[in-house]
Design an enzyme around this catalytic site. Structure first.
Site, short mmCIF file in Angstrom:
data_model
loop_
_atom_site.label_atom_id
_atom_site.label_comp_id
_atom_site.label_asym_id
_atom_site.label_seq_id
_atom_site.Cartn_x
_atom_site.Cartn_y
_atom_site.Cartn_z
N HIS A 1 0.85 -1.19 0.00
CA HIS A 1 0.00 0.00 0.00
C HIS A 1 0.88 1.24 0.00
CE1 HIS A 1 -4.04 -1.69 1.66
NE2 HIS A 1 -3.40 -2.61 0.97
N GLU B 1 0.82 3.93 1.80
CA GLU B 1 1.25 4.39 3.13
C GLU B 1 2.39 3.53 3.68
OE1 GLU B 1 -3.37 4.77 3.26
OE2 GLU B 1 -1.88 3.60 2.15
N CYS C 1 -6.66 2.31 5.31
CA CYS C 1 -7.32 1.07 5.70
C CYS C 1 -6.84 0.67 7.10
CB CYS C 1 -6.99 -0.02 4.67
SG CYS C 1 -5.28 -0.61 4.78
N CYS D 1 -2.98 0.07 7.31
CA CYS D 1 -2.19 1.30 7.24
C CYS D 1 -2.37 2.13 8.50
CB CYS D 1 -2.53 2.07 5.97
SG CYS D 1 -2.00 1.20 4.47
#
Length: 150
Positions: free
Chosen positions: A52, A54, A82, A85
């Protein structure tokens, strides 16, 4: 603030050009204004659920600053983080989370749950909806094109 979100949007567009869900993130050292980490979604290309934006940005910031704690840092991300993260943000001790578009399906800063309000040992401040229309437009265009090409 917009300067950092604009860079995150550039990263999101790069992700879209690679066929990734367009999410971009930057970690900023607040005392200097320097971007110390940045990332964009790479899950499809990396074939890795952890890739991801992040997580990649936090990893780069940790390497840049030489430690797992990121005090006096803020993360700017084009989409509400999410649960994974949010956990990484808590564990890295980032001070501020600034995000653009809300994610009603898996957003865990404000939408589905308010993870940063739970009784964890660290709680960053959260600002949502920064450049929301621009961030949402990049996502909408990506999914519109995806549906059109199927």
């Amino acid at each position: 603030m917009d300067r950092y979100m604009l860079r995150a949007l550039e990263l999101a567009r790069e992700a879209a050009a690679e066929g990734e869900v367009p999410v971009g993130a930057v970690v900023v050292k607040k005392t200097t204004g320097e971007i110390v980490g940045e990332g964009r979604n790479r899950r499809e290309g990396a074939k890795n659920a952890l890739a991801h934006a992040e997580i990649i940005a936090i990893d780069m910031a940790c390497r840049t600053l030489g430690g797992w704690r990121l005090p006096e840092c803020a993360i700017y991300v084009t989409l509400e983080p999410c649960p994974m993260c949010c956990g990484a943000i808590i564990n890295s001790r980032i001070d501020d989370v600034i995000f653009g578009a809300y994610d009603p399906k898996s957003g865990s800063a404000e939408s589905v749950q308010k993870m940063f309000e739970l009784p964890y040992n660290y709680r960053p401040s959260v600002t949502g909806g920064v450049m929301q229309e621009e961030c949402a437009a990049v996502l909408s265009e990506f999914f519109r094109e995806l549906r059109k090409n199927k």
